[in-house]
Design an enzyme around this catalytic site. Structure first.
Site, PDB file in Angstrom:
ATOM      1  CE  LYS A  61       1.490  52.746  24.326  1.00  0.00           C
ATOM      2  NZ  LYS A  61       1.229  53.413  23.335  1.00  0.00           N
ATOM      3  NE  ARG A 117       3.258  57.661  23.631  1.00  0.00           N
ATOM      4  CZ  ARG A 117       4.569  56.551  24.225  1.00  0.00           C
ATOM      5  NH1 ARG A 117       5.099  56.742  24.695  1.00  0.00           N
ATOM      6  NH2 ARG A 117       4.745  56.083  23.441  1.00  0.00           N
ATOM      7  N   GLY A 170      -0.673  49.085  18.215  1.00  0.00           N
ATOM      8  CA  GLY A 170      -1.460  49.852  17.744  1.00  0.00           C
ATOM      9  C   GLY A 170      -3.649  49.913  17.481  1.00  0.00           C
ATOM     10  CG  MET A 200      -7.006  51.101  22.854  1.00  0.00           C
ATOM     11  SD  MET A 200      -6.381  51.046  23.969  1.00  0.00           S
ATOM     12  CE  MET A 200      -4.951  50.435  24.541  1.00  0.00           C
ATOM     13  NE  ARG A 205       5.532  46.517  22.084  1.00  0.00           N
ATOM     14  CZ  ARG A 205       4.623  48.222  21.133  1.00  0.00           C
ATOM     15  NH1 ARG A 205       3.500  48.129  21.482  1.00  0.00           N
ATOM     16  NH2 ARG A 205       4.139  47.488  19.814  1.00  0.00           N
ATOM     17  CG  HIS A 216       1.192  49.145  15.167  1.00  0.00           C
ATOM     18  ND1 HIS A 216       2.029  49.206  16.287  1.00  0.00           N
ATOM     19  CD2 HIS A 216       0.518  50.543  15.043  1.00  0.00           C
ATOM     20  CE1 HIS A 216       2.153  50.074  16.746  1.00  0.00           C
ATOM     21  NE2 HIS A 216       1.219  51.248  16.076  1.00  0.00           N
ATOM     22  CB  SER A 233      -9.119   5.902  27.696  1.00  0.00           C
ATOM     23  OG  SER A 233      -8.851   7.973  26.515  1.00  0.00           O
ATOM     24  CB  CYS A 243      -8.495  10.114  24.445  1.00  0.00           C
ATOM     25  SG  CYS A 243     -10.104   9.312  24.493  1.00  0.00           S
ATOM     26  CE1 TYR A 301      -3.711   8.504  27.556  1.00  0.00           C
ATOM     27  CE2 TYR A 301      -3.250   7.128  29.106  1.00  0.00           C
ATOM     28  CZ  TYR A 301      -3.998   7.240  27.829  1.00  0.00           C
ATOM     29  OH  TYR A 301      -4.408   5.806  28.076  1.00  0.00           O
TER      30      TYR A 301
HETATM   31  P1  ADP Z   1       0.970  52.785  19.936  1.00  0.00           P
HETATM   32  O1  ADP Z   1       0.378  52.151  21.177  1.00  0.00           O
HETATM   33  O2  ADP Z   1       0.139  52.873  18.835  1.00  0.00           O
HETATM   34  O3  ADP Z   1       2.805  52.881  19.559  1.00  0.00           O
HETATM   35  P2  ADP Z   1       1.931  55.306  20.643  1.00  0.00           P
HETATM   36  O4  ADP Z   1       1.558  55.888  21.628  1.00  0.00           O
HETATM   37  O5  ADP Z   1       3.338  54.604  21.122  1.00  0.00           O
HETATM   38  O6  ADP Z   1       1.366  54.625  20.106  1.00  0.00           O
HETATM   39  O7  ADP Z   1       2.649  56.133  19.985  1.00  0.00           O
HETATM   40  C1  ADP Z   1       2.978  56.912  18.696  1.00  0.00           C
HETATM   41  C2  ADP Z   1       3.789  57.341  18.512  1.00  0.00           C
HETATM   42  O8  ADP Z   1       4.427  58.460  18.381  1.00  0.00           O
HETATM   43  C3  ADP Z   1       4.953  56.075  18.732  1.00  0.00           C
HETATM   44  O9  ADP Z   1       6.092  55.873  17.857  1.00  0.00           O
HETATM   45  C4  ADP Z   1       5.538  57.002  19.826  1.00  0.00           C
HETATM   46  O10 ADP Z   1       7.118  56.477  19.650  1.00  0.00           O
HETATM   47  C5  ADP Z   1       5.490  58.469  19.178  1.00  0.00           C
HETATM   48  N1  ADP Z   1       5.348  59.127  20.290  1.00  0.00           N
HETATM   49  C6  ADP Z   1       4.382  58.863  21.350  1.00  0.00           C
HETATM   50  N2  ADP Z   1       4.367  60.230  22.526  1.00  0.00           N
HETATM   51  C7  ADP Z   1       5.694  60.861  21.979  1.00  0.00           C
HETATM   52  C8  ADP Z   1       6.663  61.998  22.351  1.00  0.00           C
HETATM   53  N3  ADP Z   1       6.188  62.677  23.494  1.00  0.00           N
HETATM   54  N4  ADP Z   1       7.701  62.889  21.112  1.00  0.00           N
HETATM   55  C9  ADP Z   1       7.749  62.181  20.389  1.00  0.00           C
HETATM   56  N5  ADP Z   1       7.211  61.260  19.905  1.00  0.00           N
HETATM   57  C10 ADP Z   1       6.268  59.823  20.450  1.00  0.00           C
HETATM   58 MG    MG Z   2       3.940  52.932  21.110  1.00  0.00          MG
END
Ligand code: ADP
Ligand code: MG
Ligand code: MG
Length: 903
Positions: A42, A112, A121, A123, A356, A472, A788, A856, A876
């Protein structure tokens, strides 16, 4: 796999002891896509987007190394980390002209998680951090929108409460619902500023009651604890399950991204959403995404509200929509692959929050690969490298037979394709339990949450009442290839009562349903499914793999049906046909038992005479399906007692009959018991089986050889081209094979002479599945037309582990404790068994240049083993029919340099 880290000894693998000048925090502007390992996917992705000029919120990243260091020290942060964070925070405050949590121009941030390998989703993340009464006043004054300020605040209390304080999320949801009920409104948006202000108070009360203390109002305090909670979420149960399912090492740790908040919850000029540059379910080149007006990101990905389809954004915010589409194009061109993007629109301004590589179904993976090559974006080797071979067997899931579709019960979003039939279960634990016990279940949930992952993994399919295509859980279901219908809004689920209702129809845990993730329809009962069709994309991309690979790919097939299927999937022959499976069928077993129990040669011959045409018919089917391709038939392998009742059961039966049986019944049961006793062995795996059995009872091998040759003659008579290979199992001494070969050849030639046929070739070879066979392969090769490697038995006998006894007990414990890194029955043991294969091939070839060698065992369908076998020079691999495509692709990847890319 990285090296295993245990406590302090891991200091070399991860810089837990800080080198001079090394640091744990990087500014957004210092990062780029190549820094994944340190910044997490991320953090690296957001930095890269900023680098190429896309709008992202400002921020900084705490590295994965910091998390690892903390984990290694029982959660204690490495020295200096907090100071580093404060320094970067000060810089961020200066750049934004705001102060974290201040009464005037407050800065709010998100904290985040972000792992090196994407774990959607699994963590935690906290949004709107820095909030307090003070900051809420400031935000209200600045935006002139108190409703927005209090909405932001109540979101903060909720997320912080859940993630940092561990308050169950349901407690907040219940209060929110109660308030809406009191106000007589249905949607969150209908709550006023005063309502939300009241809700903040209520939520803070929830936290206080649940934790015994107030939510901290000091923003630095909040930040420190949130970073710590995100570190900790690396080890949440769902994250652990996800890593186990996806073979992600446990010692990588997560990065923590601290980013300025942008707000999608500022009314109807604001929104948040998720989109893919192509359709992740089918791979089609189309915009695929969802958004919610007046919402924050969590609302979409958590699946609590069912969002709107991306194209509808055009009519709401046309300018931003166009900008978003341009951005998607740029990102796909930049990364040269399908991307998954999170965005937020803050009062008409677009921000990108995450990019991603898009998780996709196997069908989509093939389609995208093929299209990107056709579009000239990537070359074929790149395309092949990117597809995860293990994912391919998703394509082989059955689908609903459209002709059989009845009146649907309801419908929702077609979130992950394929059809699933199963009994209803209403929670993930039950799904894991019943699904784990082998029952087909469909997991039904009100909404999909990442905590359900173990249930999703064990279910045939998933059905939810809420949540969108980009939630997620939908992402995870697609990644696992589980059919999923999401957001079926008509469903009324009562988890306590374990019922599901649509209109007047009520279904319970005893009912079965059919879920069609391809169309989004849900049907009552079990509808018939049809085998999957080989698509154009499949044929094309696997055709590229065939051009690249050196290894041949055959299938293990015991029936004509298996052989047909295997050929459709690209098998180049049968590498193992287990004849004893033909003996197990209920109509044949009595004859086999008569053969075993016969007292006289005549009786035995009579039973064999009865079996011969039956075996012949089986072989005919297989030779027909594989015309023009080699079929290796293995002569009988298992010990004879496997065809008889179990010793204990038979003893009990005798006891029972002694009490209440007729003299005749008792007599028969006693005779059988005597035979079972006579044939029972202390160590059957190493007992009278394989070639040993055939040398003791040559008449069985003679019957089988006759059946094989007669089948070949019959098939040839129909104008087809059978390629016969007869394979002798469990040879340890060259002399065993010499003798057995004599029997086989004499019998086969006798059959051919009798038929007056002189030009039907057949080959006689052997399995190499004992260490002695591998070591003496030079001598054995004098009597073998081919080898084999039976890597299952070879692993058992080399490692000295009985698979059936070990996998449920000490081997599982060994894996858990790290005594062994991989299960040698799943992935070929390179240092031990692999060495024997190498020796066997080498010595065999020295005696007989050109000797064909294959494998095999089940390893023949395992990508890691295939890479090794490619190196060892066997000709093979042979695997179960459904693994054939996996093996074709893995064999190609073994020839391409570089590990398979993340799909
Ligand atoms: P996950 O890995 O669970 O998707 P994220 O870190 O991506 O967690 O965040 C969860 C949600 O919050 C996502 O939809 C993301 O776009 C939103 N989000 C994260 N950081 C910000 C931010 N700085 N401003 C607005 N929305 C945010
Ligand atoms: Mg996310
Ligand atoms: Mg064997």
């Amino acid at each position: 796999m990285t090296t295993h880290t245990n406590s302090r000894a891991g200091a070399t693998a991860h810089p837990s002891v800080r080198a001079p000048g090394a640091r744990y925090v990087y500014d957004l502007s210092e990062g780029n896509a190549g820094m994944r390992a340190l910044l997490g996917g991320k953090g690296a992705g957001v930095a890269e987007m900023q680098r190429i000029g896309l709008p992202v919120p400002d921020g900084f990243t705490v590295t994965t190394a910091a998390c690892v260091a903390a984990m290694e020290d029982d959660g204690a942060w490495p020295g200096g980390l907090w100071d580093e964070i404060l320094t970067h925070l000060a810089t961020l405050e200066r750049r934004t002209g705001r102060t974290l949590g201040a009464a005037e121009r407050p800065l709010l941030v998100s904290v985040r998680s972000g792992a090196v390998v994407s774990m959607p989703g699994m963590m935690d993340t906290v949004l709107n951090l820095g909030m307090s009464d003070r900051a809420a006043q400031g935000l209200a004054a600045e935006s002139d929108d108190p409703r927005f300020a209090w909405d932001t605040y109540r979101r903060f209390v909720q997320m912080y409460g859940e993630v940092v304080e561990g308050v169950p999320g349901q407690a907040f949801e219940d209060e929110l619902t109660a308030l809406k009920d009191r106000r007589g409104v249905r949607r969150d948006a209908e709550l006023t500023a005063d309502d939300l202000r009241e809700l903040v108070k209520t939520f803070r009360g929830v936290v206080r009651r649940s934790t015994g203390h107030d939510l901290p109002t000091d923003p630095h305090d909040q930040l420190r604890r949130a970073v710590d909670a995100v570190f900790g979420s690396w080890n949440s149960p769902r994250a652990r399950v996800y890593r186990e399912l996806n073979e992600i090492p446990d010692d990588l740790g997560t990065a923590v991204n601290v980013m300025q908040m942008v707000f999608g919850n500022k009314g109807d000029t604001s929104a948040t959403g998720v989109c893919f540059t192509r359709n992740p379910a089918t791979g089609a080149r189309e915009r695929y995404g969802e958004f919610l007006l007046d919402a924050q990101g969590e609302d979409v990905v958590a699946g609590t509200r069912t969002p709107r389809r991306l194209p509808e954004l055009e009519s709401v915010l046309p300018g931003v929509y166009t900008q978003l589409l341009d951005t998607l194009d740029r990102l796909e061109q930049h990364y040269q692959d399908m991307q998954d993007v999170e965005f937020t629109i803050d009062d008409g301004t677009l921000y990108l929050l995450q990019v991603r590589t898009g998780k996709r179904t196997a069908a989509a993976a093939l389609r995208v690969a093929r299209d990107l090559v056709a579009e000239g974006v990537i070359d074929r080797p790149t395309a092949l490298r990117r597809i995860d071979p293990a994912q391919l067997d998703q394509l082989l899931h059955p689908t609903l037979d459209p002709a059989q579709a009845t009146t649907p019960l309801t419908h929702g979003l077609n979130a992950s394709p394929g059809a699933a039939v199963g009994t209803l279960v209403f929670d993930a634990d039950t799904a894991a339990e019943r699904g784990g016990a082998g029952e087909d279940v469909v997991l039904v949930r009100w909404e999909t949450t990442p905590d359900d992952i173990h249930g999703v993994a064990a279910a045939q399919g998933v059905l939810t009442a809420h949540g969108g295509m980009t939630s997620h859980a939908a992402v995870v279901a697609r990644g696992m290839g589980k059919p999923c219908v999401a957001g079926a809004g008509e469903l009324r689920i009562d988890v306590a009562a374990r019922t599901l209702a649509v209109g007047d129809t009520v279904l319970t845990e005893a009912d079965t349903i059919t879920v069609d993730g391809t169309t989004g329809y849900v049907y009552p009962g079990a509808l018939p499914l049809v085998p999957p069709q080989v698509t154009d994309d499949f044929a094309t991309v696997l055709g590229w793999a065939d051009d690249v690979r050196r290894l041949g790919v055959r299938a293990n097939a015991d029936t004509g049906e298996d052989a047909v299927r295997a050929r459709e999937l690209g098998a180049e022959g049968v590498g193992l046909c287990r004849t004893e499976h033909m003996f197990m069928a209920t109509d044949r077993l009595p004859v086999v038992q008569r053969m075993i129990l016969a007292d006289t040669t005549e009786d035995r011959q009579a039973a064999l005479d009865e079996l011969l045409p039956v075996q012949q018919a089986d072989f005919e089917e297989i030779f027909t399906a594989m015309t023009g391709l080699p079929v290796a038939v293995r002569l009988i392998d298992p010990p004879l007692h496997e065809f008889l009742p179990d010793l204990v059961e038979q003893s009990l039966l005798v006891q029972r009959l002694e009490a209440d049986g007729t003299p005749g019944e008792l007599e028969r049961a006693r005779t059988l018991l005597a035979h079972v006793r006579r044939l029972s062995e202390a160590n059957p795996m190493l007992g009278t089986r394989g070639v040993r059995l055939s040398l003791l009872h040559p008449e069985i091998g003679v019957m089988q050889t006759r059946a094989i040759v007669r089948a070949a003659l019959a098939v040839r008579g129909r104008g087809l081209d059978p390629r016969v290979e007869i394979m002798v199992p469990l040879v340890g001494y060259a002399e065993e094979l010499r003798r057995m070969r004599e029997i086989v050849v004499a019998t086969a030639d006798g059959e051919l002479d009798a038929a007056g046929v002189t030009d039907l070739d057949y080959r006689v070879g052997t399995m190499i599945e004992l260490p002695r066979a591998a070591l003496t392969a030079g001598e054995i090769a004098e009597h073998a037309d081919f080898f084999s490697f039976g890597t299952n038995d070879l692993t058992q006998t080399t490692v000295g582990i009985s698979r059936d006894d070990a996998e449920g007990s000490f081997l599982a414990a060994y894996l858990e404790a790290g005594v062994v890194r991989t299960n040698p029955f799943a992935s070929l043991d390179a240092d031990g068994v692999g060495e024997l294969v190498r020796i066997g091939v080498e010595r065999g070839l020295r005696t007989r240049p050109g000797l064909e060698t294959g494998v095999c065992g089940e390893h023949g369908g395992d990508p890691a083993s295939i890479a090794l076998l490619d190196e060892l020079g066997v000709d093979y691999v042979s695997c179960s029919p459904y693994r054939v495509p996996v093996a074709r692709l893995a064999a190609a990847q073994a020839r391409l340099d570089g590990a398979p890319g993340e799909a």
